[in-house]
Design an enzyme around this catalytic site. Structure first.
Site, PDB file in Angstrom:
ATOM      1  N   LYS A 271      41.095  41.975  45.756  1.00 42.11           N
ATOM      2  CA  LYS A 271      41.745  40.640  45.634  1.00 42.11           C
ATOM      3  C   LYS A 271      43.017  40.764  45.182  1.00 42.11           C
ATOM      4  O   LYS A 271      43.392  41.077  43.969  1.00 42.11           O
ATOM      5  CB  LYS A 271      40.946  39.524  44.829  1.00 42.11           C
ATOM      6  CG  LYS A 271      41.542  38.210  44.576  1.00 42.11           C
ATOM      7  CD  LYS A 271      41.323  37.416  43.429  1.00 42.11           C
ATOM      8  CE  LYS A 271      42.381  36.455  42.999  1.00 42.11           C
ATOM      9  NZ  LYS A 271      43.794  36.887  43.090  1.00 42.11           N
TER      10      LYS A 271
ATOM     11  N   GLU B  78      41.542  47.100  32.649  1.00 37.59           N
ATOM     12  CA  GLU B  78      42.928  47.756  32.319  1.00 37.59           C
ATOM     13  C   GLU B  78      43.721  46.309  31.745  1.00 37.59           C
ATOM     14  O   GLU B  78      43.888  45.499  32.739  1.00 37.59           O
ATOM     15  CB  GLU B  78      43.606  48.050  33.512  1.00 37.59           C
ATOM     16  CG  GLU B  78      42.961  49.630  33.997  1.00 37.59           C
ATOM     17  CD  GLU B  78      42.739  50.828  32.750  1.00 37.59           C
ATOM     18  OE1 GLU B  78      43.825  50.345  32.046  1.00 37.59           O
ATOM     19  OE2 GLU B  78      42.201  51.467  33.113  1.00 37.59           O
TER      20      GLU B  78
ATOM     21  N   CYS C 140      52.353  46.768  31.969  1.00 37.78           N
ATOM     22  CA  CYS C 140      51.416  46.867  30.694  1.00 37.78           C
ATOM     23  C   CYS C 140      51.800  47.755  29.606  1.00 37.78           C
ATOM     24  O   CYS C 140      51.224  47.569  28.772  1.00 37.78           O
ATOM     25  CB  CYS C 140      50.073  47.109  31.393  1.00 37.78           C
ATOM     26  SG  CYS C 140      50.057  48.599  32.310  1.00 37.78           S
TER      27      CYS C 140
ATOM     28  N   GLU D 239      51.758  39.346  23.835  1.00 43.72           N
ATOM     29  CA  GLU D 239      52.496  40.132  25.086  1.00 43.72           C
ATOM     30  C   GLU D 239      53.527  39.054  25.608  1.00 43.72           C
ATOM     31  O   GLU D 239      53.192  37.980  25.927  1.00 43.72           O
ATOM     32  CB  GLU D 239      51.580  40.696  25.905  1.00 43.72           C
ATOM     33  CG  GLU D 239      51.936  41.338  26.754  1.00 43.72           C
ATOM     34  CD  GLU D 239      50.940  41.965  28.007  1.00 43.72           C
ATOM     35  OE1 GLU D 239      49.970  40.989  28.250  1.00 43.72           O
ATOM     36  OE2 GLU D 239      50.968  43.051  28.396  1.00 43.72           O
TER      37      GLU D 239
HETATM   38  P1  NAD Z   1      46.077  37.517  35.123  1.00 44.49           P
HETATM   39  O1  NAD Z   1      44.877  37.949  34.088  1.00 44.49           O
HETATM   40  O2  NAD Z   1      46.725  36.234  34.942  1.00 44.49           O
HETATM   41  O3  NAD Z   1      45.500  37.702  36.636  1.00 44.49           O
HETATM   42  C1  NAD Z   1      45.062  38.942  37.315  1.00 44.49           C
HETATM   43  C2  NAD Z   1      44.101  38.768  38.167  1.00 44.49           C
HETATM   44  O4  NAD Z   1      42.909  38.056  37.859  1.00 44.49           O
HETATM   45  C3  NAD Z   1      44.744  37.771  39.386  1.00 44.49           C
HETATM   46  O5  NAD Z   1      44.411  38.409  40.600  1.00 44.49           O
HETATM   47  C4  NAD Z   1      44.172  36.709  39.284  1.00 44.49           C
HETATM   48  O6  NAD Z   1      44.088  35.639  40.374  1.00 44.49           O
HETATM   49  C5  NAD Z   1      42.943  36.982  38.712  1.00 44.49           C
HETATM   50  N1  NAD Z   1      41.944  35.730  38.103  1.00 44.49           N
HETATM   51  C6  NAD Z   1      42.444  34.752  37.391  1.00 44.49           C
HETATM   52  N2  NAD Z   1      41.327  33.908  36.865  1.00 44.49           N
HETATM   53  C7  NAD Z   1      40.455  34.617  37.232  1.00 44.49           C
HETATM   54  C8  NAD Z   1      38.905  34.268  37.126  1.00 44.49           C
HETATM   55  N3  NAD Z   1      38.431  33.324  36.372  1.00 44.49           N
HETATM   56  N4  NAD Z   1      38.048  35.295  37.432  1.00 44.49           N
HETATM   57  C9  NAD Z   1      38.406  36.378  38.103  1.00 44.49           C
HETATM   58  N5  NAD Z   1      39.628  36.622  38.542  1.00 44.49           N
HETATM   59  C10 NAD Z   1      40.605  35.867  38.100  1.00 44.49           C
HETATM   60  O7  NAD Z   1      47.001  38.410  35.095  1.00 44.49           O
HETATM   61  P2  NAD Z   1      48.549  38.393  35.447  1.00 44.49           P
HETATM   62  O8  NAD Z   1      49.087  37.541  34.536  1.00 44.49           O
HETATM   63  O9  NAD Z   1      48.501  38.496  36.864  1.00 44.49           O
HETATM   64  O10 NAD Z   1      49.035  39.997  34.942  1.00 44.49           O
HETATM   65  C11 NAD Z   1      49.663  40.094  33.876  1.00 44.49           C
HETATM   66  C12 NAD Z   1      48.511  40.862  32.951  1.00 44.49           C
HETATM   67  O11 NAD Z   1      48.265  41.912  33.449  1.00 44.49           O
HETATM   68  C13 NAD Z   1      49.283  41.316  31.437  1.00 44.49           C
HETATM   69  O12 NAD Z   1      48.551  40.875  30.596  1.00 44.49           O
HETATM   70  C14 NAD Z   1      49.325  43.059  31.683  1.00 44.49           C
HETATM   71  O13 NAD Z   1      49.554  43.751  30.412  1.00 44.49           O
HETATM   72  C15 NAD Z   1      48.347  42.930  32.461  1.00 44.49           C
HETATM   73  N6  NAD Z   1      48.452  44.416  33.291  1.00 44.49           N
HETATM   74  C16 NAD Z   1      47.663  45.367  32.833  1.00 44.49           C
HETATM   75  C17 NAD Z   1      47.706  46.594  33.193  1.00 44.49           C
HETATM   76  C18 NAD Z   1      47.072  47.915  32.718  1.00 44.49           C
HETATM   77  O14 NAD Z   1      46.766  48.910  33.704  1.00 44.49           O
HETATM   78  N7  NAD Z   1      46.462  47.984  31.725  1.00 44.49           N
HETATM   79  C19 NAD Z   1      48.688  46.613  34.412  1.00 44.49           C
HETATM   80  C20 NAD Z   1      49.370  45.695  34.705  1.00 44.49           C
HETATM   81  C21 NAD Z   1      49.011  44.520  34.292  1.00 44.49           C
END
Ligand code: NAD
Length: 487
Positions: free
Chosen positions: A173, A248, A282, A379
């Site tokens: 997704k 992650e 991240c 963050e």
């Molecule tokens: P997010 O958590 O809002 O969304 C991530 C994904 O989850 C999206 O595809 C979203 O549609 C989906 N999602 C949202 N609600 C959901 C639900 N209820 N059930 C299932 N899926 C759902 O993250 P974001 O705001 O898009 O990205 C930023 C975050 O990602 C930051 O906290 C960042 O640190 C983290 N991140 C972590 C890494 C790592 O490898 N550790 C890498 C990149 C980003």
């Protein structure tokens, strides 16, 4: 406007609805995306389930799976320019970064292509006569992969590569905030010749599409990258299907600079660590912990570098910092900076939104010494650095570990024994010494605490997409003795 489609069961299809994708550099819609909802999720998961058990995929040898992955790697390398342009257009990540990163993504697929036929089982020296016992590593099953907007091709490659090497099938997704590069990547999966249903790529909104996918009864494992709050939803959803999860999540990574470090070099690493990808990384080194005796000098160097950063169109090769991916994200960064300043943080540079269109925010440095700034715990996922100073090594370590996260850490010093002590003491999944933000397909990646669990990259990640089957084979032709005595 460009139109994109989902990729389900080897076919390109519209979703149940559509939505417009916004170009973060202009604030205007530039493409139409398919919005997958529950029925599309069902079709995709069912296709993945079918492909796992029937048809050509489970019959392929591991070497043949590896060959398909090599083909995919070549296609990614060949089309890296176009993929980079789409990622830049849809997420605002600057083109000089997306071009380099996506060319390297091909190497991730190549690495896992080579791993496919090196996932071995084992033979057990069992403590019973006439018995052969061995362990097979079988694919974990249907994997739901959910990724955030930043670096989607990279964050999906570290899931798709090992999962394919292990023989899994999957539904990926893409984030609703910038799905173009992953939807385009689906064309390469198709061209590489993977059987229908092995890789399905959809996009849609979290609470509908993401939730339907992560609680789907036919999903065996969920590989999630995103924020900790969303991860909690995902883990709750997994109570429905009892799927295993790898998470992650975010970070608030310490970047420790000792007085004996090469300050010029450390400053460049710090700039890369916090302002690259406009801070939407991240592993962003978002907490600078600097030895007090060099704090002023180091901040002068950093301020000069931050103010010299070229902000502009992300599609321009000369641009170093582009917009944030969404207006929501820019508003979050702006609000958290305002709260931090009210809490007593000092503004070293930045802190404002440049004039003009798009979701830009200036590279910002906050001096947090003597304040309880919320910027130290929360963050940003944006170009904002919080600074604290220390006097002793013990104090530096205490500040570094004063976080619920534990993804990455940087240590800058020329004192090798000190670097070794700190490297052991820091609670984080990745520690970089005299460098920062280096990654490789060969090296595992992942965090402690609120930064999640599970590792991506390296051999370990491919093994995580397998599960063990224990096989007992009796080698005696004698009749089975007394059935009431367990053997
Ligand atoms: P997010 O958590 O809002 O969304 C991530 C994904 O989850 C999206 O595809 C979203 O549609 C989906 N999602 C949202 N609600 C959901 C639900 N209820 N059930 C299932 N899926 C759902 O993250 P974001 O705001 O898009 O990205 C930023 C975050 O990602 C930051 O906290 C960042 O640190 C983290 N991140 C972590 C890494 C790592 O490898 N550790 C890498 C990149 C980003």
């Amino acid at each position: 406007m460009q139109r994109f489609q989902c990729y389900i069961n080897g076919e390109f299809a519209d979703g149940e609805a559509r939505f417009e994708s916004i170009d973060p550099a202009t604030g205007h819609a530039w493409a139409e995306m398919p919005e997958a909802r529950e029925a599309d999720v069902d079709r995709a998961v069912e296709a993945a389930r079918k492909a796992l058990h029937d048809g050509p995929w489970p019959k392929l040898s591991a070497t043949q799976r590896g060959k398909l992955l090599y083909k995919l790697a070549d296609l990614v390398a060949e089309h890296a320019g176009k993929l980079a342009e789409l990622e830049t257009r849809d997420t605002g990540k600057v083109i000089r970064e997306t071009s380099a990163q996506i060319a390297y993504v091909a190497d991730y697929y190549r690495y896992y292509a080579g791993i496919a036929d090196k996932i071995e089982g084992s033979y057990l020296p069992i403590d019973k006569p006439d018995m052969d016992v061995w362990l097979r590593r079988e694919p974990i099953g249907v994997v739901a992969m959910v990724v955030p907007w930043n670096s989607q091709l990279f964050l999906s490659a570290v899931k798709i590569g090992p999962a394919l090497a292990a023989g899994c099938t999957m539904v990926v997704k893409a984030s609703e905030d910038g799905p173009a590069p992953l939807l385009e990547f689906a064309r390469l999966v198709h061209e590489a010749g993977f059987p229908a249903g092995v890789v399905n790529i959809i996009t849609g909104f979290g609470p509908s599409c993401g939730a339907a996918l992560s609680r789907h009864p036919q999903v065996d494992h969920i590989a999630f990258t995103g924020g900790p709050e969303t991860a909690r939803h995902v883990v709750r959803n997994s109570a429905e299907n009892l799927a295993s999860t790898s998470l992650e999540l975010g970070g608030k990574s310490p970047f420790i600079v000792f007085a004996d470090a090469d300050l010029e070099s450390a400053a460049n690493a710090q700039v890369a660590g916090i302002f690259a990808a406009t801070g939407q990384s991240c592993v962003a080194g978002s907490r600078l912990i600097v030895e007090r005796s060099v704090k002023d000098r180091f901040l002068r160097i950093l301020k000069a570098k931050a103010e010299a950063i070229r902000i502009g169109s992300p599609l321009d090769m000369a641009t170093e910092v582009g917009p944030l991916a969404t207006e929501r994200q820019r508003d979050h960064v702006q609000a958290l900076v305002a709260r931090s300043l009210s809490a007593g943080a000092g503004l070293v540079t930045g802190g404002t939104v440049p004039e003009g269109a798009g979701f830009y925010f200036r590279p910002t440095i906050l001096d947090c010494d003597g304040s309880a700034s919320p910027s130290l715990d929360n963050e940003f996922f944006g170009p904002v650095l919080s600074v604290l100073s220390f006097e002793t090594e013990a104090e530096a370590l205490r500040i570094a570990n004063d976080t619920r996260y534990g993804l990455a850490a940087g240590i800058f010093t020329q004192n090798l024994t000190r670097a070794h002590r700190l490297m052991k003491g820091i609670r984080a999944g990745i520690v970089w010494v005299n460098t920062y933000r280096a990654v490789s397909p060969i090296a595992p990646f992942g965090g402690f605490g609120l930064s999640g669990h599970g590792r991506e990259g390296g051999l370990e990640a491919a093994l995580d997409y397998t599960r063990t089957k224990t096989v007992w084979l009796r080698t005696s032709d004698d009749p089975i003795p007394d059935p009431f005595v367990m053997r």
